[in-house]
Design an enzyme around this catalytic site. Structure first.
Site, PDB file in Angstrom:
ATOM      1  N   ASP A  35       0.838  -1.205   0.000  1.00  0.00           N
ATOM      2  CA  ASP A  35       0.000   0.000   0.000  1.00  0.00           C
ATOM      3  C   ASP A  35       0.871   1.251   0.000  1.00  0.00           C
ATOM      4  OD1 ASP A  35      -2.426  -1.209  -0.021  1.00  0.00           O
ATOM      5  OD2 ASP A  35      -3.044  -0.567   1.985  1.00  0.00           O
ATOM      6  N   LYS A  56      -4.018   2.840  -2.463  1.00  0.00           N
ATOM      7  CA  LYS A  56      -5.459   3.125  -2.505  1.00  0.00           C
ATOM      8  C   LYS A  56      -5.759   4.436  -1.776  1.00  0.00           C
ATOM      9  CE  LYS A  56      -8.564  -0.030  -1.717  1.00  0.00           C
ATOM     10  NZ  LYS A  56      -8.942   1.019  -0.811  1.00  0.00           N
ATOM     11  N   MET A 168      -7.634  10.032   9.282  1.00  0.00           N
ATOM     12  CA  MET A 168      -8.176  10.561   8.020  1.00  0.00           C
ATOM     13  C   MET A 168      -8.967  11.850   8.248  1.00  0.00           C
ATOM     14  SD  MET A 168      -9.376   7.027   6.161  1.00  0.00           S
ATOM     15  CE  MET A 168      -9.725   6.035   7.607  1.00  0.00           C
TER      16      MET A 168
END
Ligand code: SAH
Length: 245
Positions: A35, A56, A168
């Site tokens: 990732d 991603k 996030m």
């Protein structure tokens, strides 16, 4: 014949924060799928493996989840040892169990290997105790980022007396701040924003709920960053001052 897929947490960035089990899985891998929040420095443990980047990252060009899963399946069915390297811990906002269940449903054995999640690493690196006797009896790991538009119970979070550890959150600062103010959180609640936790470029910005947007702007806060919201943030300042006095 299918071989095993290892779903491995690569930790927050510092390659020395890999687990011994992660290092072993890497050293045995034929294929490593990595990732984009994973520090490529960890690949020194798998010079023998074929490395495939499958980032991603939210808002960026990304490899669709479905494609990644089918790729893992294809290599496993070829009898290859596959390591899927994920940032932090595979099961903290990482879809670890989704991939685990999907592989099992397709007849492939999978094993999940813990990683140190970015939030815990960042707080500890900045000497912020996420729990502290008499101050915070717990910690809530949350994200304001949803795919289905559903919202968190901000009132319950604000009233919980736990430290809030936000993942996030960079693109959602204004929303998070407003939700917490609406829930009655005091405006001088201390907040720490920690960018690139555990990496040499780690930066930390201390703020309050009132000043959050101005401080983040002046600091030019960028993703990846985690945010710690709670009394423990000022506790650590007091302790740090005492230590350096
Ligand atoms: N599974 C990962 C989290 C993936 S969600 C883990 O356990 O850490 C991605 C979010 O993690 C980012 O938006 C950011 O909030 C956080 N993150 C990941 N790496 C980080 C780092 N080195 N420093 C600060 N935050 C990080």
């Amino acid at each position: 014949m299918s071989n095993k897929v290892w779903l491995v947490g690569a930790g927050p960035g510092d390659p020395e924060l890999l687990t011994l089990k992660a290092v072993r899985a890497l050293s045995e891998a034929d294929v490593v799928m990595i990732d984009d929040l994973v520090n490529p420095a960890v690949l020194k443990h798998c010079p023998q493996a074929r490395v495939i980047k499958v980032g991603k990252r939210g808002g960026c060009r990304s490899t669709p989840q479905d494609f990644i899963q089918r790729l893992m399946l294809r290599y496993a069915r070829q009898g290859k040892c596959v390591v899927r390297l994920k940032g932090g811990d595979p099961c903290i906002f990482g879809r670890g169990t989704e991939e685990y269940d999907w592989l099992n449903a397709h007849g492939v054995e999978a094993e999940i290997v813990n990683g140190i999640t970015a939030g815990l690493a960042g707080a500890t690196n900045c000497a912020i105790p996420l729990t502290l006797r008499g101050i915070a009896r717990g910690v809530s790991l949350i994200t304001a980022h949803t795919e289905d538009g559903s919202d968190l119970n901000w009132q319950a979070l604000a009233d919980s007396g736990t430290t809030l550890l936000v993942y996030m959150g960079v693109a959602k600062l204004a929303d998070i701040r407003q939700q917490l103010l609406n829930a009655g959180m005091r405006v001088d609640m201390p907040i720490a924003m920690i960018e690139n936790a555990s990496l040499p470029e780690q930066r930390e910005c201390r703020s309050t709920l009132r000043r959050l947007l101005d401080d983040a702007h002046d600091f030019r806060l960028k993703s990846p960053a985690i945010m710690v919201i709670g009394e423990v943030v000022s506790q650590s300042t007091v302790q740090l001052k005492q230590l350096s006095a």
